[in-house]
Design an enzyme around this catalytic site. Structure first.
Site, PDB file in Angstrom:
ATOM      1  N   GLU A 182      17.596  16.331  -6.481  1.00  0.00           N
ATOM      2  CA  GLU A 182      16.226  16.572  -6.960  1.00  0.00           C
ATOM      3  C   GLU A 182      15.180  16.368  -5.859  1.00  0.00           C
ATOM      4  O   GLU A 182      14.127  15.752  -6.062  1.00  0.00           O
ATOM      5  CB  GLU A 182      15.930  15.722  -8.200  1.00  0.00           C
ATOM      6  CG  GLU A 182      16.837  16.110  -9.362  1.00  0.00           C
ATOM      7  CD  GLU A 182      16.352  15.633 -10.702  1.00  0.00           C
ATOM      8  OE1 GLU A 182      15.133  15.562 -10.910  1.00  0.00           O
ATOM      9  OE2 GLU A 182      17.205  15.345 -11.553  1.00  0.00           O
ATOM     10  N   GLY A 183      15.510  16.897  -4.704  1.00  0.00           N
ATOM     11  CA  GLY A 183      14.643  16.784  -3.538  1.00  0.00           C
ATOM     12  C   GLY A 183      15.125  15.673  -2.635  1.00  0.00           C
ATOM     13  O   GLY A 183      15.053  14.498  -2.992  1.00  0.00           O
TER      14      GLY A 183
ATOM     15  N   SER B 252      25.236  18.168 -13.521  1.00  0.00           N
ATOM     16  CA  SER B 252      25.529  17.025 -14.381  1.00  0.00           C
ATOM     17  C   SER B 252      25.768  17.506 -15.810  1.00  0.00           C
ATOM     18  O   SER B 252      25.106  18.429 -16.283  1.00  0.00           O
ATOM     19  CB  SER B 252      24.365  16.033 -14.358  1.00  0.00           C
ATOM     20  OG  SER B 252      24.163  15.525 -13.057  1.00  0.00           O
TER      21      SER B 252
ATOM     22  N   SER C  23      18.023  22.643  -1.334  1.00  0.00           N
ATOM     23  CA  SER C  23      16.573  22.520  -1.137  1.00  0.00           C
ATOM     24  C   SER C  23      15.899  23.888  -1.047  1.00  0.00           C
ATOM     25  O   SER C  23      14.745  24.051  -1.446  1.00  0.00           O
ATOM     26  CB  SER C  23      16.299  21.728   0.143  1.00  0.00           C
ATOM     27  OG  SER C  23      16.835  20.422   0.062  1.00  0.00           O
TER      28      SER C  23
ATOM     29  N   ARG D  49      21.946   7.056 -17.215  1.00  0.00           N
ATOM     30  CA  ARG D  49      20.571   7.487 -16.961  1.00  0.00           C
ATOM     31  C   ARG D  49      20.550   8.961 -16.604  1.00  0.00           C
ATOM     32  O   ARG D  49      19.679   9.710 -17.062  1.00  0.00           O
ATOM     33  CB  ARG D  49      19.954   6.648 -15.840  1.00  0.00           C
ATOM     34  CG  ARG D  49      18.449   6.879 -15.648  1.00  0.00           C
ATOM     35  CD  ARG D  49      18.130   8.052 -14.754  1.00  0.00           C
ATOM     36  NE  ARG D  49      18.769   7.910 -13.468  1.00  0.00           N
ATOM     37  CZ  ARG D  49      19.057   8.940 -12.686  1.00  0.00           C
ATOM     38  NH1 ARG D  49      18.767  10.183 -13.050  1.00  0.00           N
ATOM     39  NH2 ARG D  49      19.658   8.750 -11.509  1.00  0.00           N
TER      40      ARG D  49
ATOM     41  N   TRP E  63      27.201  21.044  -8.558  1.00  0.00           N
ATOM     42  CA  TRP E  63      26.612  19.717  -8.736  1.00  0.00           C
ATOM     43  C   TRP E  63      25.800  19.658 -10.037  1.00  0.00           C
ATOM     44  O   TRP E  63      24.673  19.152 -10.062  1.00  0.00           O
ATOM     45  CB  TRP E  63      25.774  19.304  -7.526  1.00  0.00           C
ATOM     46  CG  TRP E  63      26.588  19.154  -6.293  1.00  0.00           C
ATOM     47  CD1 TRP E  63      26.574  19.955  -5.191  1.00  0.00           C
ATOM     48  CD2 TRP E  63      27.605  18.171  -6.054  1.00  0.00           C
ATOM     49  NE1 TRP E  63      27.512  19.537  -4.273  1.00  0.00           N
ATOM     50  CE2 TRP E  63      28.162  18.435  -4.780  1.00  0.00           C
ATOM     51  CE3 TRP E  63      28.102  17.094  -6.785  1.00  0.00           C
ATOM     52  CZ2 TRP E  63      29.173  17.654  -4.225  1.00  0.00           C
ATOM     53  CZ3 TRP E  63      29.125  16.322  -6.236  1.00  0.00           C
ATOM     54  CH2 TRP E  63      29.635  16.606  -4.976  1.00  0.00           C
TER      55      TRP E  63
ATOM     56  N   THR F 101      21.080  24.436  -8.529  1.00  0.00           N
ATOM     57  CA  THR F 101      21.766  24.325  -7.244  1.00  0.00           C
ATOM     58  C   THR F 101      23.009  25.211  -7.187  1.00  0.00           C
ATOM     59  O   THR F 101      23.760  25.328  -8.156  1.00  0.00           O
ATOM     60  CB  THR F 101      22.167  22.863  -6.995  1.00  0.00           C
ATOM     61  OG1 THR F 101      20.990  22.058  -6.983  1.00  0.00           O
ATOM     62  CG2 THR F 101      22.893  22.704  -5.672  1.00  0.00           C
TER      63      THR F 101
ATOM     64  N   ARG G  28      26.912 -19.399  -5.297  1.00  0.00           N
ATOM     65  CA  ARG G  28      27.615 -19.499  -4.012  1.00  0.00           C
ATOM     66  C   ARG G  28      26.937 -20.502  -3.092  1.00  0.00           C
ATOM     67  O   ARG G  28      25.693 -20.498  -2.958  1.00  0.00           O
ATOM     68  CB  ARG G  28      27.631 -18.113  -3.356  1.00  0.00           C
ATOM     69  CG  ARG G  28      28.217 -18.063  -1.970  1.00  0.00           C
ATOM     70  CD  ARG G  28      29.716 -18.232  -1.968  1.00  0.00           C
ATOM     71  NE  ARG G  28      30.262 -17.902  -0.654  1.00  0.00           N
ATOM     72  CZ  ARG G  28      31.489 -18.206  -0.278  1.00  0.00           C
ATOM     73  NH1 ARG G  28      32.305 -18.815  -1.120  1.00  0.00           N
ATOM     74  NH2 ARG G  28      31.919 -17.859   0.933  1.00  0.00           N
TER      75      ARG G  28
ATOM     76  N   GLY H   4      20.887  24.210 -14.468  1.00  0.00           N
ATOM     77  CA  GLY H   4      21.659  24.895 -13.448  1.00  0.00           C
ATOM     78  C   GLY H   4      20.798  25.604 -12.425  1.00  0.00           C
ATOM     79  O   GLY H   4      20.388  26.748 -12.643  1.00  0.00           O
TER      80      GLY H   4
END
Length: 415
Positions: free
Chosen positions: A382-383, A177, A151, A103, A175, A145, A287, A143
């Protein structure tokens, strides 16, 4: 198996005049079935091993592209599938049901990069970058961060100095992706630091340019099957035609991109709740304790009920934001609320799913321990939860009011 067919809902946004019908079309039902079948066949049998090894399976990207999922809500004239934004939400739900890593790939490629080019790009930029990305021939990433700027976007240190027909880009991002996978990156840097956040600009940067490098981050708590890392710029020459928007519009572009990225993250969180619920219901029927299935115990039922409530409330918030996007209306407030609540519900659902599984939930024999690890990152990126809490309070108190952007995503139209 949880019934994922959404019932008919109708509500009216009094201020925006948006009528919302959340009944799926036949096309959307087929899309969900297609993505679910893909996940069951291509991800579910292998994801535990990929997660253990910290391996991102690149071969799935072309397969996603073959299904039109790398440009699901991009107009057909730019190489996309021409579907609406809630169709993008369906894709994100079902992919996250398989694993957050896949995702995330669609979120970053479509939500943060391609939709930003659709919204802010020139026709030349759309033809050069958006079309191949919508077709899945090229992969986009984002890009913003930096090690000292999360933030607080204005704290970024990357710079882009104009020299003739180029901007000389220096700095690093973290960070990120798809750091080792993406072909094109939407990068934010200062062109005039004296103007603070009004001096940030956005650039489309290609991996192959001299001075660009990337490095994966190892040892993550979750999303281990995803590719995440750092990218570096050492005097990278960016052609002036790769400036996205105008100089100084970078902050606005970043915020509008986050409206799209947060939407996909929220939709993915719905999928994670769905996965937790499916796994927990299955285990409840398998179970037994004290002579009866554990699903007969009231405290287990309470956790199941909370998951179902979180699933339904989160889905409504996501599709409400999607309908505003479909109408071409600003949706920062609604998307923030959906992202905040859906991610919190997903984190709690994953925690309860581990509890339901007991000691087995602590082992990767069952998927719920991976769900719990994966559920933490979306509460941060993302916040953060705290940023969205402040945003929602400021909207209610009247301290924050959104101004219409000079460039909005185009309203979705049926072909």
């Amino acid at each position: 198996m949880v019934n994922i067919t959404m019932k008919y809902y109708h509500c009216e946004n009094l201020k925006g005049g948006i009528s919302m019908n959340f009944e799926f079309t036949e096309e959307q039902k087929m899309l969900r079935e297609t993505v679910r079948n893909f996940v069951d066949k291509e991800i579910m049998p292998y994801i535990a091993e990929w997660d253990r090894k910290g391996h991102f399976e690149r071969s799935l990207i072309p397969k996603l592209a073959e299904l039109g999922l790398m440009g699901v809500c991009i107009p057909e004239k730019y190489g996309g599938a021409g579907m609406d934004y809630n169709s993008l939400a369906i894709v994100c739900e079902e992919l996250e049901r398989g694993d957050t890593a896949f995702r995330t790939a669609v979120s970053v490629h479509t939500g943060l990069n391609s939709l930003a080019i659709l919204q802010w790009g020139t026709e030349e930029q759309k033809q050069k970058y958006l079309v191949p990305q919508a077709k899945g021939e090229k992969i986009g990433a984002f890009g913003l961060t930096e090690p000292g700027a999360g933030s607080d976007v204005a704290a970024i240190q990357a710079t882009a100095v104009k020299e003739g027909d180029y901007y000389i880009l220096n700095g690093q991002k973290t960070w990120i992706s798809l750091c080792d996978i993406a072909d094109n990156f939407l990068v934010f840097a200062y062109t005039d630091k004296s103007k603070k956040h009004h001096g940030i600009s956005a650039f489309i940067v290609e991996r192959e340019w001299e001075g660009f490098s990337s490095k994966a981050i190892k040892g993550k708590l979750g999303i281990r099957a995803g590719n995440t890392g750092e990218i570096f710029f050492d005097n990278v020459k960016v052609p002036k035609e790769n400036l996205l928007g105008e100089e100084g519009e970078g902050f606005k572009i970043a915020m509008s991109a986050l409206d799209n990225g947060r939407f996909t993250v929220a939709a993915g969180a719905v999928g994670l709740i769905m996965a937790c619920l499916e796994a927990s219901v299955k285990y409840c029927h398998e179970r037994e304790t004290f002579g009866k299935p554990i699903g007969k115990h009231q405290l287990v039922q309470q956790m199941i009920a909370n998951m179902e409530a979180g699933l339904q409330m989160s889905r409504l918030l996501v599709y409400r934001a999607g309908e505003l996007k479909n109408a071409g209306k600003r949706n920062t407030r609604e998307t923030s609320l959906a992202k905040w609540q859906a991610c919190d519900f997903a984190n709690k659902a994953a925690d309860d799913a581990v509890q339901i599984h007991g000691a087995y939930g602590y082992s990767d024999e069952y998927p719920v321990e991976r769900y719990l690890r994966n559920s933490k990152a979306p509460v941060i990126y993302e916040g953060t939860r705290e940023i969205h809490t402040i945003m929602q309070a400021e909207y209610v108190l009247g301290y924050r009011k959104d101004k219409p952007l000079n460039k909005m995503l185009p309203a979705w139209e049926k072909n």
